[in-house]
Structure formats: structure tokens, C-alpha cells
Design an enzyme around this catalytic site. Structure first.
Site, mmCIF file in Angstrom:
data_model
loop_
_atom_site.group_PDB
_atom_site.id
_atom_site.type_symbol
_atom_site.label_atom_id
_atom_site.label_comp_id
_atom_site.label_asym_id
_atom_site.label_seq_id
_atom_site.Cartn_x
_atom_site.Cartn_y
_atom_site.Cartn_z
ATOM 1 N N GLN A 115 33.151 10.844 16.297
ATOM 2 C CA GLN A 115 32.058 11.696 15.814
ATOM 3 C C GLN A 115 31.752 12.785 16.850
ATOM 4 O OE1 GLN A 115 28.674 9.201 14.819
ATOM 5 N NE2 GLN A 115 29.600 8.580 12.899
ATOM 6 N N ARG A 152 22.577 14.958 16.724
ATOM 7 C CA ARG A 152 22.879 13.562 17.067
ATOM 8 C C ARG A 152 21.679 12.775 17.582
ATOM 9 N NH1 ARG A 152 27.446 12.903 14.128
ATOM 10 N NH2 ARG A 152 28.926 14.565 14.575
ATOM 11 N N ASP A 180 27.787 24.016 27.442
ATOM 12 C CA ASP A 180 26.656 24.868 27.845
ATOM 13 C C ASP A 180 25.393 24.412 27.100
ATOM 14 O OD1 ASP A 180 26.149 26.541 25.450
ATOM 15 O OD2 ASP A 180 28.196 27.235 25.816
ATOM 16 N N ILE A 203 33.604 14.126 19.205
ATOM 17 C CA ILE A 203 34.632 15.153 19.462
ATOM 18 C C ILE A 203 34.592 16.267 18.420
ATOM 19 C CG2 ILE A 203 36.593 14.171 18.152
ATOM 20 C CD1 ILE A 203 36.842 15.385 21.780
ATOM 21 N N GLU A 223 39.863 13.215 28.502
ATOM 22 C CA GLU A 223 39.698 11.801 28.151
ATOM 23 C C GLU A 223 40.668 10.913 28.918
ATOM 24 O OE1 GLU A 223 40.067 10.976 23.948
ATOM 25 O OE2 GLU A 223 39.358 8.917 24.162
ATOM 26 N N ARG A 266 48.973 0.653 22.024
ATOM 27 C CA ARG A 266 47.519 0.852 21.785
ATOM 28 C C ARG A 266 47.176 0.972 20.309
ATOM 29 N NH1 ARG A 266 46.565 7.188 23.382
ATOM 30 N NH2 ARG A 266 48.523 7.957 22.545
ATOM 31 N N HIS A 294 32.253 18.084 17.899
ATOM 32 C CA HIS A 294 31.520 19.202 18.515
ATOM 33 C C HIS A 294 32.505 19.952 19.398
ATOM 34 C CE1 HIS A 294 27.612 17.855 16.980
ATOM 35 N NE2 HIS A 294 28.242 16.693 16.955
ATOM 36 N N ARG A 295 33.053 21.025 18.815
ATOM 37 C CA ARG A 295 34.222 21.678 19.406
ATOM 38 C C ARG A 295 33.899 22.597 20.561
ATOM 39 N NH1 ARG A 295 35.190 24.070 13.664
ATOM 40 N NH2 ARG A 295 32.946 23.892 13.862
HETATM 41 C C1 FAD Z 1 24.622 13.252 10.185
HETATM 42 C C2 FAD Z 1 26.019 13.842 10.214
HETATM 43 C C3 FAD Z 1 26.937 13.480 9.257
HETATM 44 C C4 FAD Z 1 28.241 14.015 9.265
HETATM 45 N N1 FAD Z 1 29.145 13.624 8.324
HETATM 46 C C5 FAD Z 1 30.424 14.103 8.352
HETATM 47 C C6 FAD Z 1 31.408 13.699 7.406
HETATM 48 O O1 FAD Z 1 31.133 12.916 6.501
HETATM 49 N N2 FAD Z 1 32.675 14.186 7.518
HETATM 50 C C7 FAD Z 1 33.020 15.089 8.482
HETATM 51 O O2 FAD Z 1 34.176 15.509 8.537
HETATM 52 N N3 FAD Z 1 32.106 15.501 9.403
HETATM 53 C C8 FAD Z 1 30.835 15.037 9.369
HETATM 54 N N4 FAD Z 1 29.927 15.447 10.313
HETATM 55 C C9 FAD Z 1 30.357 16.395 11.349
HETATM 56 C C10 FAD Z 1 29.809 17.812 11.088
HETATM 57 O O3 FAD Z 1 30.282 18.320 9.853
HETATM 58 C C11 FAD Z 1 30.242 18.753 12.230
HETATM 59 O O4 FAD Z 1 31.643 18.798 12.302
HETATM 60 C C12 FAD Z 1 29.710 18.286 13.576
HETATM 61 O O5 FAD Z 1 28.335 17.987 13.476
HETATM 62 C C13 FAD Z 1 29.924 19.381 14.604
HETATM 63 O O6 FAD Z 1 29.072 20.447 14.308
HETATM 64 P P1 FAD Z 1 29.484 21.944 14.607
HETATM 65 O O7 FAD Z 1 30.792 22.292 13.987
HETATM 66 O O8 FAD Z 1 28.305 22.801 14.211
HETATM 67 O O9 FAD Z 1 29.575 21.904 16.220
HETATM 68 P P2 FAD Z 1 30.548 22.685 17.182
HETATM 69 O O10 FAD Z 1 31.960 22.356 16.904
HETATM 70 O O11 FAD Z 1 30.026 22.444 18.581
HETATM 71 O O12 FAD Z 1 30.343 24.177 16.810
HETATM 72 C C14 FAD Z 1 29.095 24.836 17.061
HETATM 73 C C15 FAD Z 1 29.075 26.079 16.195
HETATM 74 O O13 FAD Z 1 30.123 26.964 16.617
HETATM 75 C C16 FAD Z 1 30.743 27.566 15.497
HETATM 76 N N5 FAD Z 1 32.157 27.159 15.459
HETATM 77 C C17 FAD Z 1 32.787 26.295 16.310
HETATM 78 N N6 FAD Z 1 34.082 26.221 16.019
HETATM 79 C C18 FAD Z 1 34.293 27.045 14.959
HETATM 80 C C19 FAD Z 1 35.428 27.397 14.199
HETATM 81 N N7 FAD Z 1 36.634 26.905 14.447
HETATM 82 N N8 FAD Z 1 35.262 28.262 13.194
HETATM 83 C C20 FAD Z 1 34.056 28.775 12.900
HETATM 84 N N9 FAD Z 1 32.929 28.501 13.583
HETATM 85 C C21 FAD Z 1 33.057 27.647 14.603
HETATM 86 C C22 FAD Z 1 29.972 27.101 14.259
HETATM 87 O O14 FAD Z 1 28.941 28.003 14.012
HETATM 88 C C23 FAD Z 1 29.371 25.785 14.714
HETATM 89 O O15 FAD Z 1 28.190 25.409 14.004
HETATM 90 C C24 FAD Z 1 28.618 14.944 10.296
HETATM 91 C C25 FAD Z 1 27.668 15.310 11.257
HETATM 92 C C26 FAD Z 1 26.382 14.779 11.233
HETATM 93 C C27 FAD Z 1 25.398 15.182 12.299
#
Ligand code: FAD
Length: 302
Positions: A109, A223, A212, A111, A120, A196, A113-114
Site C-alpha cells: 500500500q 493514511r 518532501d 509504495i 528496500e 522467497r 505513494h510514488r
Molecule cells: C483508503 C484507500 C484505498 C485505496 N484503494 C485502492 C485500491 O483499491 N486499488 C488501488 O490500486 N489503489 C488503491 N489506493 C491507492 C490510491 O489509489 C493511490 O495510488 C495512493 O493513495 C497514492 O496516492 P497518489 O497517487 O496521490 O500519491 P503519489 O504517488 O505520492 O502522488 C502524489 C501526486 O502526484 C501526482 N502524480 C504522481 N505520479 C504521477 C503520475 N505518474 N502521473 C500523474 N500524476 C502523478 C498526482 O497528482 C498524485 O496525486 C487506495 C488508497 C487509499 C488511501
């Protein structure tokens, strides 16, 4: 045990040899540096390094318009303004580096957050420890009837005892086979990168995670939220404690506008205005779906 004796000794050593620096220092962060905060049964999170403090956010923001502006009274006011208006880049001037030990299913979950940098533990190179996350009985709950992605009532004692037995048995049996597969005692021994694959998702891994402050707040908003799975939320909660001490003004603004704040849709704002004007608004007259109305009601009705 969350930390090995070698890791404990390394922390003692690092904390015993402070150095002078000209860089910005956050007293609150200094008290956390290197120390491990236990999370779950074998996990931890510890601060390895940080860059910047509340003043660094303001310093970066002020370059936009020069010092001495009349509109911003003080640093805290500026930080609250930046947070309120989604001015994110000044928060990116601060960075945090953590060492985290966590179960693999939590890592999957996390990871997602890209916008962080990760390194690792290599299970191709090293042998994984026999350490598995086994929940406490009170954390074993049934599938939620309302939310497909959540938990409902806590399991009864008999059922939870049975589940715990299976979790332990399966984990140890898989680990026994892992050990037997990699052993070179009387056989060639299978490569670690292959052996593994039979290990369960509750085995622990470790990584260094650097991010950051803007993206860390995004991670924490998702989270540390009640909708996040308990097993990742406890890590987010531990990190919140560190961030509160590291950048107190920014954390207060985050609590005010993100953690404690809400976003309303255009229909939501319209309904709220009608309600404030004394109208009895229902889902049928709101223009919202049943689910959206439920979420809206949760926000406006205590
Ligand atoms: C309660 C909960 C339930 C979830 N359930 C699921 C699920 O069922 N299945 C599933 O697959 N995931 C699930 N997720 C994961 C969720 O969809 C996001 O992948 C995760 O929370 C990371 O968020 P993020 O992409 O905003 O964060 P980050 O990857 O840190 O990105 C931060 C922001 O940067 C921008 N960004 C980063 N990379 C890119 C890119 N390549 N292209 C465009 N914009 C980018 C976007 O604006 C993004 O919001 C869940 C998350 C939560 C909190």
C-alpha cells in the site's frame, strides 16, 4: 524484537556523537533522530535525517515576493496561508528520511505513494528474518457490511483463536520450507531470489523512505485517515508525532486545513447554504447520489 542489537548499538553511537552545523536545526526533530518508534508487533519507524524547519518553508515562500510584505504578519500566518491556498512548493523545501520496518502487505500500500525515494532490503541478497505480523485478537474483525474495503465487528474469541493459529502455522510452515530450500546442506540450495516466493505477505521487510513535506502531508492525509487500513494507519500516526515536533507550525496548519478540514462539492456548498437559510434539505432535493448524501451528512451533521 523490532531492532537488532547491532542496530541498537548503531543508534547509541550516532546519538552519542553530535556535530556542530550551520544548517537549520529543528530541536523537535533532533530528539527523534535515529530513535525507533515501535509499530505493530515487530515493526518500527525511525527518523534518519531531515532537512529544513518551519522557517525554511517561509524563507522559500518569501522569495516569491521579497521580504517585508505587509500582508503576512508572521511565519505561522504565512504557513497557514500557504496551506489554505494549496501553495505546495514551499513545503517541498523540507525533507524527511525514515527507516521503516513493515509487513510486506503494508509495504504494497505504502509504495503506491510514488513521490518518495525508496531503498528496500534485498531478499535476493539477504535471508529474510523469521518475523511475521500476527495481529492482536482485538484487531481481527469481520468484513464490513457497509464498506467493501473495510472491517466490521471484532471476531468472537473462538473464531479469532482459530484464525491466529492458522496465521502462525502457515507463516512458520512457509518459513521452514524457505529455510530448507535455501540450505546448501547436502544439496545445491535454491537461490534466495526464488526461495522467497512462498513466503506470506505478513513477513516483515525494511526500507529507507525519503520524501518532501508536501508529499508527506499527502501521504499522511490519506493514511492517517480513518478509512485507511489500521496496519498502515499506525505507521502514519507514528510519523505524525514526529512531524508535529519537527515542523510544529506546518503540522498545525496541516491538522487545521487537511486532516481536520473537508472539501465540499459545488452541490454540497449549495445544500449547505440552503440549510443555513432554514430549508429542510433531503437527499431527494439535494441533487446528490445516496452515497454522496451520506458522506455530506456525515460532514455537516455531528
Ligand atoms: C483508503 C484507500 C484505498 C485505496 N484503494 C485502492 C485500491 O483499491 N486499488 C488501488 O490500486 N489503489 C488503491 N489506493 C491507492 C490510491 O489509489 C493511490 O495510488 C495512493 O493513495 C497514492 O496516492 P497518489 O497517487 O496521490 O500519491 P503519489 O504517488 O505520492 O502522488 C502524489 C501526486 O502526484 C501526482 N502524480 C504522481 N505520479 C504521477 C503520475 N505518474 N502521473 C500523474 N500524476 C502523478 C498526482 O497528482 C498524485 O496525486 C487506495 C488508497 C487509499 C488511501
Amino acid at each position: 524484537m523490532p531492532l537488532t542489537p547491532e542496530q541498537e548499538a548503531e543508534i547509541e553511537d550516532l546519538r552519542a556523537t553530535p556535530r556542530q552545523t550551520l544548517r537549520a536545526v529543528s530541536e523537535g526533530a533532533e530528539k527523534h533522530l535515529y530513535k525507533a518508534h515501535p509499530v505493530l508487533d515487530h515493526g518500527f519507524v525511525r527518523m534518519i535525517d531531515y532537512m529544513g524547519d518551519d522557517a525554511a518553508i517561509c524563507q522559500a515562500a518569501r522569495v516569491s515576493y521579497g521580504r517585508g510584505t505587509k500582508s503576512v504578519q508572521n511565519d505561522e500566518g504565512l504557513i497557514r496561508y500557504l496551506m489554505r491556498h494549496w501553495h505546495s512548493t514551499p513545503f517541498e523545501m523540507c525533507e524527511l528520511k525514515l527507516h521503516v520496518k513493515l509487513p510486506v502487505f503494508v509495504a504494497r500500500q505504502w509504495i503506491r505513494h510514488r513521490t518518495a525515494n525508496v531503498n528496500e532490503y534485498s531478499a535476493r541478497y539477504s535471508i529474510l528474518d523469521r518475523e511475521f505480523y500476527i495481529p492482536r485478537a482485538e484487531d481481527l474483525a469481520a468484513q464490513s457490511a457497509q464498506n467493501n474495503q473495510g472491517r466490521g465487528d471484532v471476531l468472537g474469541p473462538e473464531e479469532s483463536a482459530r484464525v491466529l493459529d492458522w496465521l502462525r502455522e502457515d507463516a512458520h510452515r512457509a518459513y521452514d520450507h524457505y529455510e530448507q530450500m535455501i540450505s546448501d546442506d547436502g544439496q545445491q540450495g535454491l537461490a534466495r531470489e526464488l526461495a522467497r516466493m512462498n513466503l506470506p505477505a505478513n513477513i516483515y521487510t525494511q526500507w529507507y523512505w525519503k520524501v518532501d513535506l508536501h508529499n508527506l502531508f499527502h501521504f499522511l492525509r490519506l493514511r492517517a485517515d480513518s478509512h485507511a487500513q489500521y496496519e498502515i494507519r499506525v505507521y502514519a500516526d507514528a510519523i505524525c508525532e514526529m512531524v508535529r515536533d519537527w515542523v510544529p507550525a506546518a503540522y498545525r496548519a496541516f491538522e487545521e486545513y487537511r486532516l481536520g478540514g473537508v472539501t465540499l462539492s459545488a452541490s454540497g456548498v449549495e445544500c449547505l447554504r440552503r440549510m443555513l437559510a432554514g430549508e429542510e434539505v433531503t437527499q431527494a432535493t439535494s441533487g446528490m447520489s445516496a452515497r454522496e448524501w451520506r458522506e455530506f451528512s456525515d460532514i455537516v451533521r455531528k
